[in-house]
Enzyme design. Structure first.
Site, PDB file in Angstrom:
ATOM      1  N   ARG A 107      -6.225  50.041  33.808  1.00  0.00           N
ATOM      2  CA  ARG A 107      -7.361  50.290  32.904  1.00  0.00           C
ATOM      3  C   ARG A 107      -8.312  51.274  33.552  1.00  0.00           C
ATOM      4  O   ARG A 107      -8.720  51.086  34.701  1.00  0.00           O
ATOM      5  CB  ARG A 107      -8.151  48.997  32.666  1.00  0.00           C
ATOM      6  CG  ARG A 107      -7.480  48.021  31.822  1.00  0.00           C
ATOM      7  CD  ARG A 107      -8.440  46.986  31.272  1.00  0.00           C
ATOM      8  NE  ARG A 107      -9.380  46.409  32.233  1.00  0.00           N
ATOM      9  CZ  ARG A 107     -10.310  45.542  31.904  1.00  0.00           C
ATOM     10  NH1 ARG A 107     -10.451  45.161  30.636  1.00  0.00           N
ATOM     11  NH2 ARG A 107     -11.117  45.038  32.799  1.00  0.00           N
ATOM     12  N   THR A 111     -13.804  53.612  30.655  1.00  0.00           N
ATOM     13  CA  THR A 111     -13.532  53.482  29.216  1.00  0.00           C
ATOM     14  C   THR A 111     -12.779  52.202  28.870  1.00  0.00           C
ATOM     15  O   THR A 111     -12.708  51.812  27.704  1.00  0.00           O
ATOM     16  CB  THR A 111     -12.666  54.662  28.723  1.00  0.00           C
ATOM     17  OG1 THR A 111     -11.390  54.579  29.393  1.00  0.00           O
ATOM     18  CG2 THR A 111     -13.299  56.006  29.049  1.00  0.00           C
ATOM     19  N   ASP A 203     -10.239  39.785  39.327  1.00  0.00           N
ATOM     20  CA  ASP A 203      -9.195  40.814  39.178  1.00  0.00           C
ATOM     21  C   ASP A 203      -7.850  40.225  39.630  1.00  0.00           C
ATOM     22  O   ASP A 203      -7.626  39.964  40.817  1.00  0.00           O
ATOM     23  CB  ASP A 203      -9.563  42.033  40.038  1.00  0.00           C
ATOM     24  CG  ASP A 203      -8.598  43.192  39.774  1.00  0.00           C
ATOM     25  OD1 ASP A 203      -9.064  44.269  39.375  1.00  0.00           O
ATOM     26  OD2 ASP A 203      -7.368  43.014  39.956  1.00  0.00           O
ATOM     27  N   ASP A 206      -5.789  42.242  42.328  1.00  0.00           N
ATOM     28  CA  ASP A 206      -6.372  42.145  43.667  1.00  0.00           C
ATOM     29  C   ASP A 206      -6.147  40.764  44.268  1.00  0.00           C
ATOM     30  O   ASP A 206      -5.844  40.626  45.456  1.00  0.00           O
ATOM     31  CB  ASP A 206      -7.878  42.441  43.610  1.00  0.00           C
ATOM     32  CG  ASP A 206      -8.151  43.934  43.468  1.00  0.00           C
ATOM     33  OD1 ASP A 206      -7.246  44.736  43.771  1.00  0.00           O
ATOM     34  OD2 ASP A 206      -9.266  44.292  43.036  1.00  0.00           O
TER      35      ASP A 206
HETATM   36  C1  PRP Z   1      -5.444  44.268  34.413  1.00  0.00           C
HETATM   37  C2  PRP Z   1      -4.486  43.230  33.868  1.00  0.00           C
HETATM   38  C3  PRP Z   1      -4.036  43.858  32.582  1.00  0.00           C
HETATM   39  C4  PRP Z   1      -5.276  44.568  32.103  1.00  0.00           C
HETATM   40  C5  PRP Z   1      -5.916  43.712  31.047  1.00  0.00           C
HETATM   41  O1  PRP Z   1      -4.781  45.295  35.043  1.00  0.00           O
HETATM   42  O2  PRP Z   1      -3.451  42.909  34.742  1.00  0.00           O
HETATM   43  O3  PRP Z   1      -2.958  44.761  32.741  1.00  0.00           O
HETATM   44  O4  PRP Z   1      -6.133  44.683  33.241  1.00  0.00           O
HETATM   45  O5  PRP Z   1      -6.977  44.353  30.488  1.00  0.00           O
HETATM   46  P1  PRP Z   1      -7.012  44.839  28.967  1.00  0.00           P
HETATM   47  O6  PRP Z   1      -6.515  43.700  28.133  1.00  0.00           O
HETATM   48  O7  PRP Z   1      -8.481  45.105  28.753  1.00  0.00           O
HETATM   49  O8  PRP Z   1      -6.188  46.058  28.847  1.00  0.00           O
HETATM   50  P2  PRP Z   1      -5.555  46.456  35.844  1.00  0.00           P
HETATM   51  O9  PRP Z   1      -5.927  47.557  34.934  1.00  0.00           O
HETATM   52  O10 PRP Z   1      -6.661  45.830  36.623  1.00  0.00           O
HETATM   53  O11 PRP Z   1      -4.423  47.036  36.794  1.00  0.00           O
HETATM   54  P3  PRP Z   1      -3.831  46.429  38.146  1.00  0.00           P
HETATM   55  O12 PRP Z   1      -3.083  45.160  37.785  1.00  0.00           O
HETATM   56  O13 PRP Z   1      -2.910  47.487  38.638  1.00  0.00           O
HETATM   57  O14 PRP Z   1      -4.973  46.134  39.070  1.00  0.00           O
HETATM   58  N1  URA Z   2      -8.069  42.442  34.341  1.00  0.00           N
HETATM   59  C1  URA Z   2      -8.232  41.470  35.281  1.00  0.00           C
HETATM   60  O1  URA Z   2      -7.512  41.440  36.291  1.00  0.00           O
HETATM   61  N2  URA Z   2      -9.184  40.556  35.065  1.00  0.00           N
HETATM   62  C2  URA Z   2      -9.951  40.543  33.972  1.00  0.00           C
HETATM   63  O2  URA Z   2     -10.800  39.647  33.830  1.00  0.00           O
HETATM   64  C3  URA Z   2      -9.767  41.565  33.007  1.00  0.00           C
HETATM   65  C4  URA Z   2      -8.815  42.503  33.215  1.00  0.00           C
END
Ligand code: PRP
Ligand code: URA
Length: 212
Positions: A107, A111, A203, A206
């Site tokens: 994400r 945005t 997160d 993480d």
């Molecule tokens: C997180 C999560 C989803 C997304 C959810 O990933 O694992 O993929 O956010 O958010 P949304 O419903 O608003 O799209 P992130 O973008 O943090 O990526 P990462 O797992 O690589 O840290």
């Molecule tokens: N992605 C995450 O990992 N946590 C949240 O709460 C939303 C998006």
């Protein structure tokens, strides 16, 4: 919020117990990873309830009988990188032959729009049930984009499996992809100003991989 018909929330004492530990800021990476796997096993049990089966003949020590089995190439799971990776082992506990595709997406922090960076799907995925794995369904943007990609590849039987969802994400998914059944362990209150699910767990990527 009234849940759309295609959404199943696994309201179960064992899941709620594990979710409490998963949420806790005190929970360290190893335990967090194990909890994600264990909750995914329970979600998988529910998401596979209506999987198509075929009949095989089995010889027991006493007699022969017909028995239902799930064909080996019936299911592909598609973890959304990174956090979806933590759920793959949970599916494999119950169904070790599930094929695995990968969709890379993150994400944009400003945005909140999903940005795709990788897609590798198993051959023949269009004839399998494709289950998108992502522990967090927040705005729903990532789930919708992943499902769009699967539909472009010809997938017709698609499911979404997530651990924590916000009402905003569930609504967006139901509106954009009403044909996709969604399985979630727990529904949270909503999103904060940064697009994080509250109370949530922070997160997921993480916490799974110890990157912060
Ligand atoms: C997180 C999560 C989803 C997304 C959810 O990933 O694992 O993929 O956010 O958010 P949304 O419903 O608003 O799209 P992130 O973008 O943090 O990526 P990462 O797992 O690589 O840290
Ligand atoms: N992605 C995450 O990992 N946590 C949240 O709460 C939303 C998006």
């Amino acid at each position: 919020m009234k849940l759309p018909n295609n959404v199943t929330v696994l309201d179960h004492p064992l899941i709620n117990h594990k979710i409490a530990m998963l949420r806790s800021a005190e929970t360290k990476t190893k335990d967090f990873r194990e909890l994600v796997e264990e909750i995914t096993v329970l979600l998988t049990y529910e998401a596979f309830r209506d999987i198509p089966t075929h009949t095989v003949k089995v010889k027991t020590p006493l007699e022969s009988c017909d028995q239902q089995m799930v064909p080996d190439n019936a299911v592909a799971v598609i973890p959304v990188l990174r956090a979806g990776l933590g759920m793959v082992s949970g599916v494999h506990v119950l169904f070790p032959t599930a094929k695995v595709g990968h969709i890379g997406m993150y994400r944009d922090e400003e945005t909140l729009e999903p940005k795709e960076y990788y897609c590798k799907l198993p051959d023949g995925v269009e004839n399998m049930r494709a289950i998108v794995l992502d522990p967090m369904l927040a705005t729903g943007g990532s789930a919708c984009a992943a499902i769009d990609m699967l539909k472009k590849r010809g997938c017709k039987d698609i499911r979404q499996m997530s651990i924590i969802a916000a009402p905003e994400g569930v609504e967006m998914l139901a509106k954009s992809h009403p044909d996709v059944k969604v399985y979630i362990a727990v529904m949270d209150r909503g999103l904060n100003e940064n697009g994080y699910i509250v109370p949530g767990l922070g997160d997921a990527g993480d916490r799974l991989f110890g990157t912060k």
